[in-house]
Design an enzyme around this catalytic site. Structure first.
Site, PDB file in Angstrom:
ATOM      1  N   GLN A  93     -78.244  -8.583 -53.648  1.00 40.17           N
ATOM      2  CA  GLN A  93     -77.232  -9.352 -52.934  1.00 40.17           C
ATOM      3  C   GLN A  93     -77.100  -8.884 -51.484  1.00 40.17           C
ATOM      4  OE1 GLN A  93     -75.782 -12.033 -54.111  1.00 40.17           O
ATOM      5  NE2 GLN A  93     -74.688 -12.374 -52.200  1.00 40.17           N
ATOM      6  N   GLU A  94     -77.200  -7.602 -51.261  1.00 34.47           N
ATOM      7  CA  GLU A  94     -77.043  -7.048 -49.917  1.00 34.47           C
ATOM      8  C   GLU A  94     -78.158  -7.485 -48.973  1.00 34.47           C
ATOM      9  OE1 GLU A  94     -74.701  -5.267 -48.335  1.00 34.47           O
ATOM     10  OE2 GLU A  94     -73.394  -5.342 -50.077  1.00 34.47           O
TER      11      GLU A  94
END
Length: 198
Positions: A93-94
């Site tokens: 996600q990052e």
């Protein structure tokens, strides 16, 4: 004598042959085709599942690099007592495991550390193993802290702290009402469940 590469206990003999191979021979103790990363089913080793999600999310990352990143992630998670799928989902996600990612807020690397946080934790945010280990350390500290202090889901609170900062979580006595943070938690949980279910 050629070096033997192992990934999660699976030997990869003849890296050139493996990289060029697209077919799996009859069952043997050696992985002969890196295509296995994409074709393996739900019973695949965890490193394969994580590598598959890395390649699906970031097509610029090849199979060998994805397996190495997956192995680093699993080892870092185990070292800190985190579920490996949780750490992998957070890093997906990052940055989609992009070691050169830079956010508009100035966060950099796979784990999207800001420079002050990277310095505080002794992390080189541009070096994938260092950034992955640093993210595991930070998330584990958040999870342990929230598990000890509240009955709320420590993983959701850890994600909120990673996204919006621990001070924000403290100020709101839980997940802050920010849309971005709430969507971030949902997205990480979705990735987490996808890795488990694959």
């Amino acid at each position: 004598m050629a070096a033997v590469l192992t990934v999660s206990g699976i030997r990869i003999d003849g890296l050139r042959d493996a990289a060029l191979s697209w077919h799996m021979p009859p069952p043997v103790g050696v992985m002969r085709g890196l295509r296995l990363c994409m074709d393996s089913g739900r019973t695949a080793p965890l490193a394969m599942k994580v590598a598959r999600e890395v390649m699906r999310t970031n097509p610029r990352i090849g199979a060998v690099d994805a397996l190495l990143l997956a192995t680093d992630t699993i080892e870092a998670a185990h070292a800190r007592g985190l579920p490996p799928q949780f750490l992998a989902a957070t890093l997906l996600q990052e940055s989609a495991f992009d070691p050169f990612a830079v956010s508009s807020a100035g966060a950099v690397g796979i784990a999207q550390f800001t420079v002050p946080t990277a310095i505080e934790y002794g992390v080189d945010p541009w070096e994938p193993p260092s950034a992955i280990a640093g993210a595991a350390r930070l998330l584990a500290a958040y999870v342990d802290d929230y598990r000890a202090r509240t009955d709320d889901d420590p993983y959701a609170l850890a994600l909120a702290a990673y996204n919006a900062g621990p001070g924000t979580v403290s100020a709101y006595h839980g997940v802050p009402p920010y849309r971005e943070t709430r969507e971030y938690i949902v997205d990480v949980r979705d990735r987490w469940s996808r890795i488990i279910g694959r």
